[in-house]
Design a protein around this motif. Sequence first.
Motif, PDB file in Angstrom:
ATOM      1  N   UNK A   1     -13.176   5.275   0.369  1.00 32.31           N
ATOM      2  CA  UNK A   1     -12.237   6.288  -0.117  1.00 32.31           C
ATOM      3  C   UNK A   1     -11.109   5.590  -0.873  1.00 32.31           C
ATOM      4  N   UNK A   2     -11.038   5.820  -2.179  1.00 30.41           N
ATOM      5  CA  UNK A   2     -10.053   5.164  -3.038  1.00 30.41           C
ATOM      6  C   UNK A   2      -9.017   6.184  -3.487  1.00 30.41           C
ATOM      7  N   UNK A   3      -7.746   5.843  -3.296  1.00 32.61           N
ATOM      8  CA  UNK A   3      -6.637   6.657  -3.790  1.00 32.61           C
ATOM      9  C   UNK A   3      -5.891   5.824  -4.816  1.00 32.61           C
ATOM     10  N   UNK A   4      -5.705   6.385  -6.007  1.00 33.47           N
ATOM     11  CA  UNK A   4      -4.990   5.666  -7.074  1.00 33.47           C
ATOM     12  C   UNK A   4      -3.539   6.151  -7.153  1.00 33.47           C
ATOM     13  N   UNK A   5      -2.692   5.284  -7.682  1.00 28.76           N
ATOM     14  CA  UNK A   5      -1.275   5.618  -7.895  1.00 28.76           C
ATOM     15  C   UNK A   5      -0.663   6.245  -6.649  1.00 28.76           C
ATOM     16  N   UNK A   6      -0.664   5.488  -5.582  1.00 28.22           N
ATOM     17  CA  UNK A   6      -0.137   5.989  -4.313  1.00 28.22           C
ATOM     18  C   UNK A   6       1.236   5.403  -4.032  1.00 28.22           C
ATOM     19  N   UNK A   7       2.070   6.199  -3.394  1.00 32.03           N
ATOM     20  CA  UNK A   7       3.395   5.758  -2.991  1.00 32.03           C
ATOM     21  C   UNK A   7       3.429   5.696  -1.473  1.00 32.03           C
ATOM     22  N   UNK A   8       3.844   4.558  -0.937  1.00 33.60           N
ATOM     23  CA  UNK A   8       3.881   4.357   0.509  1.00 33.60           C
ATOM     24  C   UNK A   8       5.280   3.914   0.931  1.00 33.60           C
ATOM     25  N   UNK A   9       5.646   4.281   2.148  1.00 33.03           N
ATOM     26  CA  UNK A   9       6.881   3.771   2.723  1.00 33.03           C
ATOM     27  C   UNK A   9       6.687   2.312   3.099  1.00 33.03           C
ATOM     28  N   UNK A  10       7.732   1.528   2.986  1.00 30.69           N
ATOM     29  CA  UNK A  10       7.730   0.107   3.327  1.00 30.69           C
ATOM     30  C   UNK A  10       8.966  -0.152   4.184  1.00 30.69           C
ATOM     31  N   UNK A  11       8.766  -0.751   5.353  1.00 27.20           N
ATOM     32  CA  UNK A  11       9.903  -1.079   6.224  1.00 27.20           C
ATOM     33  C   UNK A  11       9.593  -2.331   7.023  1.00 27.20           C
ATOM     34  N   UNK A  12      10.583  -3.156   7.208  1.00 27.43           N
ATOM     35  CA  UNK A  12      10.417  -4.408   7.943  1.00 27.43           C
ATOM     36  C   UNK A  12      10.492  -4.136   9.446  1.00 27.43           C
ATOM     37  N   UNK A  13       9.430  -3.500   9.952  1.00 35.90           N
ATOM     38  CA  UNK A  13       9.331  -3.190  11.376  1.00 35.90           C
ATOM     39  C   UNK A  13       8.041  -3.776  11.919  1.00 35.90           C
ATOM     40  N   UNK A  14       8.013  -3.964  13.215  1.00 39.92           N
ATOM     41  CA  UNK A  14       6.809  -4.423  13.905  1.00 39.92           C
ATOM     42  C   UNK A  14       6.372  -3.324  14.860  1.00 39.92           C
ATOM     43  N   UNK A  15       5.085  -3.090  14.924  1.00 42.34           N
ATOM     44  CA  UNK A  15       4.546  -2.086  15.838  1.00 42.34           C
ATOM     45  C   UNK A  15       3.496  -2.748  16.724  1.00 42.34           C
ATOM     46  N   UNK A  16       3.187  -2.093  17.815  1.00 42.61           N
ATOM     47  CA  UNK A  16       2.162  -2.582  18.739  1.00 42.61           C
ATOM     48  C   UNK A  16       1.025  -1.581  18.719  1.00 42.61           C
ATOM     49  N   UNK A  17      -0.201  -2.021  18.487  1.00 43.12           N
ATOM     50  CA  UNK A  17      -0.615  -3.409  18.254  1.00 43.12           C
ATOM     51  C   UNK A  17      -0.111  -3.904  16.895  1.00 43.12           C
ATOM     52  N   UNK A  18      -0.092  -5.227  16.744  1.00 44.43           N
ATOM     53  CA  UNK A  18       0.380  -5.822  15.495  1.00 44.43           C
ATOM     54  C   UNK A  18      -0.592  -5.443  14.384  1.00 44.43           C
ATOM     55  N   UNK A  19      -0.095  -4.686  13.423  1.00 41.76           N
ATOM     56  CA  UNK A  19      -0.891  -4.269  12.272  1.00 41.76           C
ATOM     57  C   UNK A  19      -0.026  -4.398  11.017  1.00 41.76           C
ATOM     58  N   UNK A  20      -0.683  -4.302   9.859  1.00 40.73           N
ATOM     59  CA  UNK A  20       0.004  -4.418   8.583  1.00 40.73           C
ATOM     60  C   UNK A  20       0.540  -3.085   8.085  1.00 40.73           C
TER      61      UNK A  20
END
Length: 133
Positions: free
Chosen positions: A84-103
């Motif tokens: 499944x490919x989505x083009x021209x997507x906008x995502x939130x970006x934040x310097x947080x860590x979650x459990x489990x460790x994921x990107x």
Amino acid sequence: YAAIPATTPMGAALVVQVAVDQQPLRALIDTGASASLITAPGIVRLGLTPELLTHDPSGNGSGVGPAPVLMHRHNFATLSVGPILTRDTTLWVASVHVVPIVDMLLGADWLRSRRVWLSFATRQVFVAQAQNG
């Protein structure tokens, strides 16, 4: 439908491989997150620096820790989840860590426009694909 392999690093969590701008990332399927979010490890993998994010729209977000965090809305060329490919997507970006460790967290913004079945028994995520013809 597409069958996307998943891991279960913690009993109640499904993690799938995705790609943002062709960079492989580990994404936690988070049905409780209203929006998808690139977390601190994903920021590093994608090479996003504070200078790259400085001109992006930003605001304080909540729900990813005990206190509000600064989040940026960043544009990416592609987001791939299995086939499944989505083009021209906008995502939130934040310097947080979650459990489990994921990107990243794959949230309701991605899930709501698709028919998705989460199978913990088979460790797969099934996503309906558009039919041709």
